[in-house]
Design a protein around this motif. Structure first.
Motif, short mmCIF file in Angstrom:
data_model
loop_
_atom_site.label_atom_id
_atom_site.label_comp_id
_atom_site.label_asym_id
_atom_site.label_seq_id
_atom_site.Cartn_x
_atom_site.Cartn_y
_atom_site.Cartn_z
N ALA A 69 -26.67 7.38 -1.84
CA ALA A 69 -25.80 7.59 -3.00
C ALA A 69 -25.69 6.35 -3.87
N GLY A 70 -26.09 5.19 -3.35
CA GLY A 70 -25.99 3.96 -4.12
C GLY A 70 -24.54 3.60 -4.39
N LEU A 71 -24.26 3.24 -5.64
CA LEU A 71 -22.90 2.84 -6.04
C LEU A 71 -22.10 4.00 -6.62
N THR A 72 -22.61 5.22 -6.46
CA THR A 72 -21.93 6.38 -7.03
C THR A 72 -20.51 6.53 -6.49
N GLN A 73 -20.35 6.32 -5.19
CA GLN A 73 -19.03 6.52 -4.57
C GLN A 73 -18.06 5.43 -5.00
N TYR A 74 -18.55 4.23 -5.26
CA TYR A 74 -17.68 3.17 -5.77
C TYR A 74 -17.27 3.47 -7.22
N ARG A 75 -18.17 4.04 -8.00
CA ARG A 75 -17.81 4.42 -9.37
C ARG A 75 -16.75 5.50 -9.36
N TYR A 76 -16.90 6.47 -8.45
CA TYR A 76 -15.89 7.52 -8.35
C TYR A 76 -14.56 6.95 -7.85
N LEU A 77 -14.62 5.96 -6.97
CA LEU A 77 -13.41 5.34 -6.43
C LEU A 77 -12.57 4.73 -7.55
N LEU A 78 -13.23 4.13 -8.54
CA LEU A 78 -12.52 3.50 -9.64
C LEU A 78 -11.79 4.51 -10.51
N THR A 79 -12.21 5.75 -10.48
CA THR A 79 -11.57 6.79 -11.30
C THR A 79 -10.80 7.80 -10.46
N ASP A 80 -10.70 7.56 -9.17
CA ASP A 80 -10.02 8.49 -8.26
C ASP A 80 -8.51 8.34 -8.42
N ILE A 81 -7.86 9.32 -9.00
CA ILE A 81 -6.42 9.25 -9.24
C ILE A 81 -5.65 9.19 -7.93
N ASP A 82 -6.11 9.93 -6.93
CA ASP A 82 -5.41 9.93 -5.64
C ASP A 82 -5.46 8.55 -4.99
N PHE A 83 -6.59 7.86 -5.11
CA PHE A 83 -6.69 6.53 -4.53
C PHE A 83 -5.73 5.57 -5.22
N TRP A 84 -5.68 5.60 -6.55
CA TRP A 84 -4.77 4.72 -7.28
C TRP A 84 -3.32 5.08 -6.99
N SER A 85 -3.05 6.37 -6.78
CA SER A 85 -1.70 6.77 -6.40
C SER A 85 -1.32 6.21 -5.04
N SER A 86 -2.28 6.21 -4.11
CA SER A 86 -2.01 5.65 -2.78
C SER A 86 -1.77 4.14 -2.86
N ILE A 87 -2.48 3.47 -3.78
CA ILE A 87 -2.23 2.03 -3.97
C ILE A 87 -0.81 1.81 -4.47
N GLY A 88 -0.38 2.62 -5.45
CA GLY A 88 0.98 2.49 -5.96
C GLY A 88 2.02 2.73 -4.88
N ASN A 89 1.82 3.78 -4.08
CA ASN A 89 2.76 4.05 -2.98
C ASN A 89 2.82 2.89 -2.00
N THR A 90 1.66 2.35 -1.66
CA THR A 90 1.61 1.25 -0.69
C THR A 90 2.32 0.01 -1.21
N ILE A 91 2.10 -0.32 -2.48
CA ILE A 91 2.71 -1.53 -3.05
C ILE A 91 4.23 -1.37 -3.11
N VAL A 92 4.70 -0.20 -3.50
CA VAL A 92 6.16 0.02 -3.57
C VAL A 92 6.78 -0.08 -2.19
N ILE A 93 6.17 0.57 -1.21
CA ILE A 93 6.70 0.51 0.17
C ILE A 93 6.65 -0.92 0.69
N TRP A 94 5.54 -1.63 0.41
CA TRP A 94 5.43 -3.02 0.85
C TRP A 94 6.53 -3.88 0.24
N ALA A 95 6.80 -3.72 -1.06
CA ALA A 95 7.84 -4.52 -1.72
C ALA A 95 9.23 -4.19 -1.16
N LEU A 96 9.51 -2.89 -0.96
CA LEU A 96 10.81 -2.49 -0.44
C LEU A 96 11.03 -2.99 0.99
N ALA A 97 9.95 -3.20 1.73
CA ALA A 97 10.08 -3.64 3.12
C ALA A 97 10.01 -5.15 3.26
N THR A 98 9.12 -5.80 2.50
CA THR A 98 8.82 -7.22 2.75
C THR A 98 9.94 -8.15 2.31
#
Length: 317
Positions: A69-98
């Protein structure tokens, strides 16, 4: 003449034999003694990491043949809304806890450092949550934050406030996960801060008291600057562990939604980056894209660790 010509090679052989062995030949037994660690690290560390990078460049369902697949999956990762949403959830939880965890750990360490009796008992009690099973703790916290029978809502009703559906609302889910992580790591970091406090010479505090400095001035002008290395260590470790949170949301929210085990609860509010990685890999059987997600998580953790390290260093300067 022939005999005379044959002596130099014999002399060279004797000198080579008499020359001391160096490097691997001389210390082979020492290398053999430490080789199990490196062999295990190679088998269970470097090889899996290398294979995950190779796998991220292919499409694979875990059974059939791999497809390049080459870099196709990395290109899709950059536009994956669910992945960016998971990043947002993780950062918020990390800030509320840390940040509350670091504050509570520092306060606890100061109190432990000034305690006179039962010091070891207090240290054991505060360190105990860190060695307790995360799964067991998450199950208990699920009961504590239960909507109808939870301890938190019982306390809210006792003071005249309404119940909160902690495990069924986006912010309630994040607060519940962050509270669990804070409870788990506060004692561990308090012990680290306590070790740092005990390295500060008592003469500095005596000189500060003679100069008329109060407890607050002493803390911010003596304790906090000298604790910067410990604070940096705790912040970086908390960043690495907090951004890779998995067991806490997975166990806490597994019965709150009629979806995947790795869905992160209603509205996917508790779906962290690692939880999303498991969902793509083991629910969707997309091992190639799961490997790409894993490398994306690695990049996010590295970036945030560097940012935290630079912020603490700059404030120290």
């Amino acid at each position: 003449m022939a005999t005379a010509l044959e002596k130099p090679p014999a002399t060279a052989e004797r000198s080579a034999a008499a020359r001391p062995r160096t490097g691997l030949r001389r210390h082979w037994h020492l290398y053999a003694a430490i080789s199990p660690f490196y062999l295990l690290f190679l088998a269970f560390g470097l090889v899996p990491v290398g294979f995950s990078l190779y796998l991220s460049l292919h499409r694979w369902d875990g059974l059939g043949p791999m497809e390049w697949a080459g870099l196709t999956q990395y290109r899709y990762l950059l536009t994956d809304i669910d992945f960016w949403s998971s990043i947002g959830n993780t950062i918020v939880i990390w800030a509320l806890a840390t940040f509350p965890m670091i504050f509570l750990a520092m306060v606890t360490a100061v109190l432990l450092n000034s305690a006179v009796r039962f010091k070891n008992v207090y240290r054991f009690a505060y360190f105990l949550p860190n060695v307790t099973s995360v799964v067991a703790v998450a199950i208990i916290f699920g009961s504590v934050f239960s909507t109808n029978f939870g301890l938190v809502n019982a306390l809210l009703q006792a003071v005249g406030l309404d119940q909160v559906a902690w495990l069924n609302t986006p912010w309630g889910i994040k607060v519940a996960i962050a509270t669990l992580m804070t409870w788990q790591w506060t004692g561990y970091n308090a012990i680290i801060f306590l070790a740092g406090l005990q390295t500060i010479p008592g003469e500095l505090y005596e000189a500060a008291r003679i100069d008329g400095a109060g407890p607050v001035q002493t803390f911010f002008r003596i304790t906090l600057p000298l604790m910067r290395p410990m604070l940096l260590f705790v912040l970086v470790v908390s960043t690495v562990t907090g951004l890779q949170s998995f067991s806490e949301p997975q166990v806490l929210l597994q019965n709150t939604a009629n979806e995947s085990t790795y869905s992160g609860g209603p509205g996917h509010a508790g779906r962290t980056m690692v939880l999303y990685f498991f969902q793509q890999t083991f629910d969707n059987n997309d091992f190639g894209y799961g490997a790409a997600v894993a490398w994306g998580i690695f990049l996010v953790v590295v970036i945030f660790s560097i940012i935290n390290w630079r912020l603490v260093q700059r404030r120290g300067e």
